[in-house]
Write a protein that holds these residues in place. Structure first.
Motif, short mmCIF file in Angstrom:
data_model
loop_
_atom_site.label_atom_id
_atom_site.label_comp_id
_atom_site.label_asym_id
_atom_site.label_seq_id
_atom_site.Cartn_x
_atom_site.Cartn_y
_atom_site.Cartn_z
N ILE A 44 -32.21 15.03 4.00
CA ILE A 44 -32.64 16.27 4.66
C ILE A 44 -34.12 16.52 4.38
O ILE A 44 -34.89 16.88 5.28
N LEU A 45 -34.54 16.31 3.15
CA LEU A 45 -35.95 16.51 2.80
C LEU A 45 -36.85 15.53 3.57
O LEU A 45 -37.92 15.90 4.05
N LYS A 46 -36.40 14.27 3.70
CA LYS A 46 -37.19 13.28 4.45
C LYS A 46 -37.38 13.72 5.90
O LYS A 46 -38.48 13.65 6.46
N GLN A 47 -36.30 14.21 6.51
CA GLN A 47 -36.40 14.60 7.91
C GLN A 47 -37.16 15.92 8.08
O GLN A 47 -37.81 16.13 9.10
N ALA A 48 -37.09 16.78 7.07
CA ALA A 48 -37.86 18.02 7.12
C ALA A 48 -39.36 17.73 7.04
O ALA A 48 -40.17 18.48 7.58
N GLU A 49 -39.72 16.64 6.39
CA GLU A 49 -41.13 16.29 6.23
C GLU A 49 -41.66 15.41 7.36
O GLU A 49 -42.86 15.40 7.62
N THR A 50 -40.75 14.66 8.03
CA THR A 50 -41.22 13.70 9.04
C THR A 50 -40.78 14.02 10.46
O THR A 50 -41.45 13.65 11.42
N GLY A 51 -39.62 14.66 10.61
CA GLY A 51 -39.08 14.91 11.94
C GLY A 51 -38.58 13.66 12.63
O GLY A 51 -38.42 13.63 13.85
N GLY A 52 -38.32 12.60 11.87
CA GLY A 52 -37.93 11.32 12.46
C GLY A 52 -36.50 10.92 12.15
O GLY A 52 -35.83 11.52 11.30
N ILE A 53 -36.05 9.90 12.87
CA ILE A 53 -34.74 9.31 12.62
C ILE A 53 -34.81 8.51 11.33
O ILE A 53 -35.77 7.77 11.08
N LEU A 54 -33.81 8.63 10.48
CA LEU A 54 -33.76 7.87 9.24
C LEU A 54 -33.36 6.44 9.53
O LEU A 54 -32.31 6.18 10.12
N LEU A 55 -34.20 5.49 9.13
CA LEU A 55 -33.90 4.08 9.31
C LEU A 55 -33.39 3.49 7.99
O LEU A 55 -33.70 3.98 6.91
N THR A 56 -32.64 2.43 8.12
CA THR A 56 -32.13 1.75 6.93
C THR A 56 -31.85 0.30 7.28
O THR A 56 -31.87 -0.08 8.45
N GLY A 57 -31.61 -0.50 6.27
CA GLY A 57 -31.27 -1.90 6.47
C GLY A 57 -29.96 -2.24 5.76
O GLY A 57 -29.38 -1.42 5.05
N MET A 58 -29.49 -3.45 5.99
CA MET A 58 -28.26 -3.98 5.41
C MET A 58 -27.04 -3.23 5.93
O MET A 58 -27.11 -2.56 6.95
N GLY A 59 -25.90 -3.34 5.24
CA GLY A 59 -24.65 -2.81 5.76
C GLY A 59 -24.29 -1.44 5.23
O GLY A 59 -24.97 -0.86 4.40
N ASN A 60 -23.19 -0.92 5.74
CA ASN A 60 -22.69 0.41 5.39
C ASN A 60 -22.31 0.48 3.91
O ASN A 60 -21.41 -0.24 3.47
N PRO A 61 -22.97 1.34 3.11
CA PRO A 61 -22.67 1.40 1.69
C PRO A 61 -21.65 2.47 1.30
O PRO A 61 -21.36 2.65 0.12
N ARG A 62 -21.14 3.19 2.28
CA ARG A 62 -20.26 4.32 1.96
C ARG A 62 -18.92 3.83 1.41
O ARG A 62 -18.45 2.75 1.75
N PRO A 63 -18.28 4.66 0.58
CA PRO A 63 -17.06 4.21 -0.11
C PRO A 63 -15.80 4.29 0.73
O PRO A 63 -14.77 4.83 0.31
N TYR A 64 -15.88 3.79 1.98
CA TYR A 64 -14.66 3.69 2.78
C TYR A 64 -13.76 2.64 2.16
O TYR A 64 -14.22 1.72 1.49
N GLN A 65 -12.48 2.75 2.42
CA GLN A 65 -11.52 1.79 1.88
C GLN A 65 -11.82 0.38 2.40
O GLN A 65 -11.96 0.17 3.60
N ILE A 66 -11.96 -0.55 1.49
CA ILE A 66 -12.18 -1.95 1.86
C ILE A 66 -10.82 -2.64 1.94
O ILE A 66 -10.18 -2.89 0.91
N LEU A 67 -10.38 -2.91 3.15
CA LEU A 67 -9.01 -3.39 3.33
C LEU A 67 -8.80 -4.78 2.76
O LEU A 67 -7.69 -5.12 2.36
N TRP A 68 -9.87 -5.60 2.73
CA TRP A 68 -9.71 -6.92 2.10
C TRP A 68 -9.18 -6.78 0.68
O TRP A 68 -8.36 -7.60 0.23
N ASP A 69 -9.64 -5.75 -0.02
CA ASP A 69 -9.26 -5.56 -1.43
C ASP A 69 -7.85 -5.00 -1.59
O ASP A 69 -7.37 -4.84 -2.72
N HIS A 70 -7.23 -4.66 -0.48
CA HIS A 70 -5.85 -4.16 -0.52
C HIS A 70 -4.89 -5.14 0.14
O HIS A 70 -3.78 -4.77 0.51
N MET A 71 -5.33 -6.39 0.28
CA MET A 71 -4.47 -7.45 0.77
C MET A 71 -4.36 -8.54 -0.30
O MET A 71 -5.37 -8.92 -0.90
#
Length: 503
Positions: free
Chosen positions: A84-111
């Motif tokens: 929020i602070l970054k967008q308040a200072e820049t007014g831009g879309i937040l860019l990022t690289g690599m894959g989704n880091p959020r702690p969604y359930q990783i189904l591979w680990d439950h098989m």
């Protein structure tokens, strides 16, 4: 405007052991390290790429997460407030690289993978041949044979073009521009050494990769960068990119500052211009339009190259894949929402798409139900992290898997997620000559080959424990999988039984 954004990381230097060699200053590509009378870090510029810690001869540098940056809140996480602070200072879309880091359930680990013991004994992979070879392309539903004039049996069925893989793992599409030429060289050399494929991504193919064309998949994306008849024919396979797991429904953008002389020649665009690939192909708005492009590519390659179509994992992925196969594609690549990228809006990467495990199971089942599973190979992408993931993906229905982030980690990537800045300290996601030369293609190719060799041996161990001696025997065999800590609906979607349930 004075920035209110606190540093995400704190750089600690043990000045008692530091010998002021300035190696950290030379290695930091983000300008964090400065030398005055001693090394002084600018904490706000640290991205935790760990280049300095790796090359410090005295191990005098430690990087820690700035835990005191914000007051604790289970709802307003530090990352949320920082953004929020970054967008308040820049007014831009937040860019990022690599894959989704959020702690969604990783189904591979439950098989879990089932094993054999007595009634169907296991096989010793060290003493019996274990076949990891697989072929990508359209397969016939049956084979017909006849005898020649010498009474020898010969195959009479005409086979569609196939690509042989010595190991069921290929390197993901990463364009020259998103990653450096040295990284491309390493991937191409490793693909040739290991008997597999690397994908050029949508940036065309540099002339230095000409010796490796028999192990290269060339990509046709919406921008059509570098696409010529020669480009299509100098390949083992052609891939039409419709979607990408990290950013379903949106296109790509390579900033003009990355488009130097060599990239300009490879992509066939002017130096310094932005390379924009829109979300849709402007000549594809239906399956019929896609079919026209598939057969145009087949005509251009004299029907000698399999044509694949890459799509992102979304809710109706099974129906889309069915249409793609019926349109004439020889393979379908499905990319899940954890797939990596050089640059994407953070809001898209973290909130759009579905897990590759569910998408793969849905596509395989749909093609089986419609009786067209043999008409195309399925490749599975989107955060394949180890050989266990590979085996589970194949058991769910994939013919082979695609690795991108794992391959980059093998050659030095620390997943700092700053690929889009072009300042990659490891010489991977950058075009700056002083950074690119940090990556040795020969050494990196050996590391990639070692990774595939290790995973290959582990796959053989898994096959042995299942009592089978070929990867083909595992493909689509969901009976060999069991779910743990998964709800009934997820188990049904995956088509597997819960742990503890026998045949």
């Amino acid at each position: 405007m004075m920035s209110q954004i606190p540093p995400e990381f704190i750089v600690k230097i043990d000045y008692d052991t530091c010998r002021r060699c300035r190696r950290c200053v030379m290695n930091c590509s983000f300008g964090c390290m400065q030398f005055k009378d001693r090394v002084v870090p600018d904490h706000k510029k640290c991205v935790a790429c760990h280049r300095c810690t790796t090359f410090c001869p005295e191990s005098a540098i430690t990087i820690t997460k700035n835990e005191l940056a914000y007051k604790d809140s289970a709802n307003w996480l530090p990352e949320t407030r920082q953004n929020i602070l970054k967008q308040a200072e820049t007014g831009g879309i937040l860019l990022t690289g690599m894959g989704n880091p959020r702690p969604y359930q990783i189904l591979w680990d439950h098989m879990l993978i089932d094993a054999c013991q007595v009634t169907n004994p296991s096989i010793d992979p060290l003493r019996e041949p274990m076949e990891l070879r697989t072929f990508l392309g359209r397969k016939p539903n049956r084979l017909e044979f006849n005898r020649d004039e010498n009474d020898e049996i010969e195959l009479s069925t005409e086979l569609q073009p196939q690509v042989k893989l010595d190991v069921p793992i290929v390197f993901a599409a990463m364009s020259y521009g998103a990653i450096s030429l040295n990284a491309h060289r390493a991937l191409a050399m490793a693909a040739k050494n290991s008997g597999t494929l690397m994908n050029t991504g949508e940036g065309g193919i540099h002339k230095d990769l000409d010796p490796y064309v028999d192990n290269i998949v060339v990509q046709v994306a919406s921008g059509r960068f570098g696409v010529t008849s020669e480009y299509l024919n100098n390949s083992a396979m052609v891939e039409i990119k419709i979607g990408q797991g990290a950013k379903p429904g949106i296109g790509g953008h390579l900033p003009g500052e990355k488009v130097g002389n060599e990239i300009s020649k490879t992509r066939m665009i002017p130096i310094g211009t932005d390379a924009l690939s829109p979300a849709p192909h402007h000549d594809i708005y239906s399956i019929e339009d896609l079919s026209q492009l598939i057969y145009a590519i087949k005509e251009a390659t004299n029907y000698t190259k399999p044509v694949s179509v890459k799509i992102s994992a979304v809710h109706n992925v099974a129906a889309i894949a069915s249409g793609i196969v019926r349109a004439g594609a020889d393979a379908v690549t499905i990319d899940g929402f954890r797939g990596g990228t050089g640059a994407a809006p953070m809001v898209i990467r973290d909130n759009v798409g579905i897990p590759i495990e569910l998408a793969l199971a849905a596509v395989d089942q749909r093609l089986r139900d419609e009786g067209i599973r043999n008409n195309a190979s399925i490749l599975c992408a989107g955060s394949i992290r180890n050989s266990g993931d590979v085996a589970k993906a194949i058991a769910l229905g994939a013919d082979a898997v695609v690795i991108g982030t794992a391959a980059l980690v093998a050659i030095g990537c620390r997943v700092c997620q700053k690929c889009y800045t072009g300042n990659c300290a490891w010489g991977i996601a950058t075009q700056k000559p002083e950074l690119v030369r940090r990556l040795d293609p020969q050494v990196s190719a050996q590391r990639l080959s070692n990774l595939l060799t290790a995973w290959g041996h582990e796959l053989q161990e898994i096959l042995g424990s299942l009592g089978v001696n070929s990867i083909e025997s595992l493909r689509g065999s969901r009976e060999r999988l069991r779910g743990i800590d998964l709800d009934e609906q997820t188990l049904e979607l995956l088509g597997i039984k819960p742990a503890g349930v026998g045949q």
